[in-house]
Design an enzyme around this catalytic site. Sequence first.
Site, mmCIF file in Angstrom:
data_model
loop_
_atom_site.group_PDB
_atom_site.id
_atom_site.type_symbol
_atom_site.label_atom_id
_atom_site.label_comp_id
_atom_site.label_asym_id
_atom_site.label_seq_id
_atom_site.Cartn_x
_atom_site.Cartn_y
_atom_site.Cartn_z
ATOM 1 N N SER A 258 -9.507 0.553 2.762
ATOM 2 C CA SER A 258 -8.699 1.425 1.944
ATOM 3 C C SER A 258 -7.519 0.736 1.261
ATOM 4 C CB SER A 258 -8.175 2.581 2.798
ATOM 5 O OG SER A 258 -7.309 2.121 3.817
ATOM 6 N N SER B 29 -9.612 -1.809 6.936
ATOM 7 C CA SER B 29 -9.019 -1.521 5.623
ATOM 8 C C SER B 29 -8.178 -2.644 5.034
ATOM 9 C CB SER B 29 -8.185 -0.238 5.697
ATOM 10 O OG SER B 29 -9.044 0.885 5.689
ATOM 11 N N LYS C 121 0.857 -1.191 0.000
ATOM 12 C CA LYS C 121 0.000 0.000 0.000
ATOM 13 C C LYS C 121 0.889 1.236 0.000
ATOM 14 C CE LYS C 121 -4.012 1.505 2.796
ATOM 15 N NZ LYS C 121 -4.869 1.114 3.946
#
Lengths: 462, 67
Positions: free
Chosen positions: A154, A178, A78
């Site tokens: 996310s 997330s 990420k």
Amino acid sequence: MSGAASASAIAAAVRSGKRSAKDVVRETLDKIRLEDGVINAFTAVRQEGALADAAAVDEAYAAGRDPGPLAGAPFAVKNLYDIAGLATIAGSRIDRDRPPASRDAALVRRLRAAGAILVGALNMDEYAFGFSTENTHYGPTRNPHDRTRIAGGSSGGSAAAVAASLIPLSLGSDTNGSIRVPAALTGIFGLRPTYGRLSRAGMRLFAASIDVGGPLARSVADLAIAYDTLQGPDPEDPACAQRPPEPISHLLGRGLDGVRIAVAEGYFASQGAAEVFAAVERFAAALGTSRRIELPAPAVARGAAMIVTSVEGAELHLDDLKARAADFDPKTRARFLAGALAPGAWYSHAQRLRRWYCQAMSEVFKTTDVILAPTTPYAAFPIGQIWTEIGGAKLPVAGHLGVFTQPLSFAGLPTISAPAAPSGSLPLGIQIVAAPWREDLIFRVAAAAESLGAAQSHAPAP
Amino acid sequence: MAEPFEPAQYVPQAAGSVGLTIAPEDLADVISAFSVLARVAAQVMAATLPEDIVAAAVFAPDSGETQ
């Protein structure tokens, strides 16, 4: 053998000299180049660096040195994890202006030290404040199972890249769901470890008192080897516990003997689509579980998590909110601004409530070892959808995705989201939850479910 | 008895207290987002807690103690 192979299989092939790490990485980079244009999981690809790292792994093998337990296995992170030489953008336009990171985040360093090859950075909701990865600056990440739908967030890029078999392993972060939400919506495994288990040094945090980092993979074995590699104390993260690594890979075949499992009912069996609760029932039945349990005050815990998140996130970005609010993603801007205005009493009460809630959850774990609950209230929705209706109530469709994950992470509990065996066209996830520091139990249950066919990562239709 | 809470009045006032300027085009969305938070907060604040429940300076999920 590249993205479609497991990290474990790649490492075994590289460690035995059957494949070169360089070949594996070349194939991976080709696949990303050919297929990621539609998925939009990657925001940066580490072409030359990855090939150089792979060459070093091959040299280690040729010289008779141990190339590491993850030798040659490609992974990506990420884009809130520091990667030396790249600006850590955390899904934002604002942080593109920051200087490049001088070194990798701690968890990136640990995977690379184990021989894994970092191939790039992955898309996310801006500053991790979202559940859908519909990022205005970098575009939405698309679900490999239906490219008109969200991949969740996310950590949407982290999930989609693994689900699309571009890579076998990724890192995400989880504040309110997330890692678990995108893992569920894309049909893979995702681990939210106990708060404080893994170092967050070198990660751009969102709400520091809730945030954790963790791995996503298509099999329990890959999730386990990554988790074992990532453990260990780190003085650079003040929240990282001073606990020695507690490896769990060797426990995966231990079965369910002595593990008391119960399905969360009440709150966790409402506010969602019927197919979600049916999936939990099938999963529990496959494990031979019929016990039910009511958890304490989940709605209030979720509310307190929302307050803590909003306030900590807003304070972290307050200078930019003052100076350049217009540069925030329109999808996060108003929520960040609102969080900056919350009265202090809300925050303090929410944090005190959290202590009470942890104590109440401790009581639950005196009679139950593992709790099963749905990960999301519904499957992936079409990109661009704003609202949904549940039980006659109009709800924000992205925000409601966290209804079952937020109460559990607020207590810092270790959780695996496991992909339920396919029953429809879109994946669904089941949360496997244990007491703090009992990752061993959730891995045992996930491995048993996988071996029984109740949990199964399945490839998207071509 | 407290006055009914009006986020539309509170938001612009409170913004000044932390040095924020909310652009006119954002104001309605911020008021809406704050209204959601206020609804959630009302539920959280209604939960009474014993005085000896303290927030942890560093959150540790199993200790119940301040570190």
